[in-house]
Write an enzyme that holds these catalytic residues in place. Sequence first.
Site, PDB file in Angstrom:
ATOM      1  N   PHE A   5     -74.184 -35.348 -58.544  1.00  0.00           N
ATOM      2  CA  PHE A   5     -74.244 -34.189 -57.662  1.00  0.00           C
ATOM      3  C   PHE A   5     -74.170 -34.620 -56.203  1.00  0.00           C
ATOM      4  CE2 PHE A   5     -76.267 -32.674 -61.506  1.00  0.00           C
ATOM      5  CZ  PHE A   5     -75.893 -31.339 -61.596  1.00  0.00           C
ATOM      6  N   ASP A   6     -73.278 -33.988 -55.459  1.00  0.00           N
ATOM      7  CA  ASP A   6     -73.396 -34.041 -54.010  1.00  0.00           C
ATOM      8  C   ASP A   6     -74.665 -33.280 -53.645  1.00  0.00           C
ATOM      9  OD1 ASP A   6     -72.620 -34.428 -51.282  1.00  0.00           O
ATOM     10  OD2 ASP A   6     -71.910 -32.364 -51.256  1.00  0.00           O
ATOM     11  N   CYS A   7     -75.159 -33.476 -52.426  1.00  0.00           N
ATOM     12  CA  CYS A   7     -76.401 -32.801 -52.031  1.00  0.00           C
ATOM     13  C   CYS A   7     -76.125 -31.580 -51.153  1.00  0.00           C
ATOM     14  CB  CYS A   7     -77.327 -33.785 -51.304  1.00  0.00           C
ATOM     15  SG  CYS A   7     -78.960 -33.085 -50.892  1.00  0.00           S
ATOM     16  N   ASP A 161     -68.686 -29.834 -53.194  1.00  0.00           N
ATOM     17  CA  ASP A 161     -68.313 -28.629 -52.443  1.00  0.00           C
ATOM     18  C   ASP A 161     -67.307 -28.911 -51.348  1.00  0.00           C
ATOM     19  OD1 ASP A 161     -70.154 -28.317 -49.504  1.00  0.00           O
ATOM     20  OD2 ASP A 161     -70.377 -30.026 -50.837  1.00  0.00           O
TER      21      ASP A 161
END
Length: 216
Positions: A5-7, A161
């Site tokens: 996961f990106d944050c 995203d």
Amino acid sequence: MLLIFDCDGVLVDSEPLSCRIDAEILTECGVPYTAEDVARDFTGVSIKDQIARIESERGTRLPADFTERLNRTLFQRFETELKPIPGVREAILALPFRRCVASSSIPERIALSLRVTGLADLFDTIFSSTQVARGKPAPDLFLHAARQMNARPEDCLVVEDSMAGVQAAIAAGMRVIGFAGGGHCGPDHAENLRRAGAPIVINRMADLPGTVQELA
């Protein structure tokens, strides 16, 4: 399978706030930017690469304490204003796979973001672009995360995203799901992620578990 996961913009809805503060500090330093400029040019990009690009394109030098000023202001505002992406905790808990965070932000910012949004208990391992030579869109960070987690790139699925993040995942030989549900995402964001190479884009975290299960 390993979920990466990106944050910012995936786990926490930080981009509108951070872009606004970034633009304010840059403008105070004599390098005018709007929040929209920052969002367009630097979403998903490390602060080191952002500074290098600004100094090259604007023909100027940012103050030596720019990063310190930016982080100090961001951290203060995050403590009281930062929120998680709606539904992200429930989505993660519904997925039975190993997971980690790999973000362009510095480790202190990642840890703070997860703590104040109540997500810290979901991740034992975080990776930062400060740990690799090149930030996104280079594949270095995602490949580093895979190595440290003893996972093959082809067994990794990235949730991103930003266009830079999508490009980094693809360059790493990983599958990627684009997320276009953050507060900074305009009407063209999903299409931009597809253009960057994301074959699947979701707009709600509620759609993540089913999408991941289809790809597992």
